[in-house]
Design an enzyme around this catalytic site. Structure first.
Site, PDB file in Angstrom:
ATOM      1  N   LYS A 205      21.627   0.101  -2.083  1.00  0.00           N
ATOM      2  CA  LYS A 205      19.552  -0.703  -3.211  1.00  0.00           C
ATOM      3  C   LYS A 205      19.246  -1.462  -1.690  1.00  0.00           C
ATOM      4  O   LYS A 205      20.037  -1.759  -1.218  1.00  0.00           O
ATOM      5  CB  LYS A 205      19.927  -1.603  -4.064  1.00  0.00           C
ATOM      6  CG  LYS A 205      20.047   0.140  -4.894  1.00  0.00           C
ATOM      7  CD  LYS A 205      20.136  -0.321  -6.836  1.00  0.00           C
ATOM      8  CE  LYS A 205      20.097   0.547  -7.165  1.00  0.00           C
ATOM      9  NZ  LYS A 205      19.875   0.328  -8.999  1.00  0.00           N
ATOM     10  N   ARG A 245      28.129   3.991 -10.062  1.00  0.00           N
ATOM     11  CA  ARG A 245      27.415   4.773  -9.890  1.00  0.00           C
ATOM     12  C   ARG A 245      27.073   4.729  -8.080  1.00  0.00           C
ATOM     13  O   ARG A 245      26.040   3.760  -7.466  1.00  0.00           O
ATOM     14  CB  ARG A 245      25.876   4.591 -10.593  1.00  0.00           C
ATOM     15  CG  ARG A 245      25.080   5.511 -10.596  1.00  0.00           C
ATOM     16  CD  ARG A 245      23.525   5.008 -11.181  1.00  0.00           C
ATOM     17  NE  ARG A 245      22.404   6.436 -11.234  1.00  0.00           N
ATOM     18  CZ  ARG A 245      21.361   6.332 -11.135  1.00  0.00           C
ATOM     19  NH1 ARG A 245      21.599   5.700  -9.398  1.00  0.00           N
ATOM     20  NH2 ARG A 245      20.800   7.440 -10.880  1.00  0.00           N
TER      21      ARG A 245
END
Length: 263
Positions: A205, A245
């Protein structure tokens, strides 16, 4: 939890696995690499993403879920906002619903989840994907995210979803600044203290690159954020996260094995 994006526009790997054969091969490789769950998504929720129709999303994910259900031995998660998509995914073999709207996108979401036997992942997001990174603001990000997740968990229980089927996810990168993300990751143990297992989903991210920018370093593109991804997830696991995840399952499992071996 291994990520399978059957989308042309996801922030990290959009378009790489949009075809059925490519998605199947990728999903099987993630299982071989050690994924305990496969998370199948047919609509990007990256900042600025535009929605797709229910029919398009179903056409992307349901054939893949059905095929994987017959060929892999791990649970399959549907990553979707839409109850119509989740319902079809359950029929095809999915047993987890990972919802970035915490079952709040549609009035039907809680009922569809309750009628299934699926686990649900309730994620926090400020705003919606197209605008969530425009101007994120909180007085106390940890307290507000914590309160929201507990409220959504209670709504799920009230709708008939057993507490043991409920997971929570602080929503790293979903309507948060760099400092908001760091605060939430540091507070993993606080979020986990309420009895709901925490899913941490920070793979590749933007905040990882934002840390580099803050230090005057050239920010890495998504595919070069593996080091930061492993670091944040090891930290979260140490502080009580129950699952992470990730896009890079093999590297994450390798890091976890080393940490476990070292005690």
């Amino acid at each position: 939890m291994g990520v399978v994006n059957v989308t042309p526009d996801s922030f990290s790997d959009g378009g790489r696995f949009v075809g059925f054969q490519a998605a199947m091969a990728h999903a099987k490789q993630l299982v071989a690499d050690g994924a305990d769950v496969l998370d199948i998504g047919g609509e990007s929720t990256r900042p600025g993403a535009h929605p797709v129709t229910i029919e398009e999303e179903i056409s992307r994910v349901v054939p893949l879920i059905n095929a994987l259900w017959n060929e892999v031995d791990v649970p399959i998660s549907i990553d979707s906002l839409k109850p119509e998509v989740a319902e079809e995914a359950f029929k095809a073999g999915a047993s987890v619903w990972n919802d970035v709207s915490a079952l709040g996108y549609s009035p039907d979401s809680l009922g569809v989840a309750a009628q299934s036997s699926a686990d649900v992942v309730l994620m926090h997001m400020q705003g919606e994907p197209r605008t969530m990174q425009s101007c994120p603001w909180y007085e106390d990000v940890v307290a507000e995210v914590e309160s929201y997740l507990l409220e959504r968990a209670q709504a799920a229980v009230s709708a008939g979803i057993a507490p043991e089927r409920i997971w929570i996810d602080p929503g790293i990168g979903f309507g948060k600044t760099l400092d908001h993300n760091l605060a939430l990751i540091r507070a993993t143990d606080r979020l986990a203290s309420h009895g709901f297992p925490v899913l941490m989903a920070a793979s590749r991210k933007r905040f990882i690159a934002a840390l580099e920018e803050r230090e005057g370093t050239e920010p890495a593109p998504p595919e070069d954020r593996l080091g930061g991804t492993v670091a944040v997830h090891l930290h979260a696991l140490k502080k009580g996260a129950a699952m992470v995840r990730v896009h890079d399952v093999r590297a994450m499992k390798q890091a976890m094995r080393v940490v476990q071996a070292l005690g």
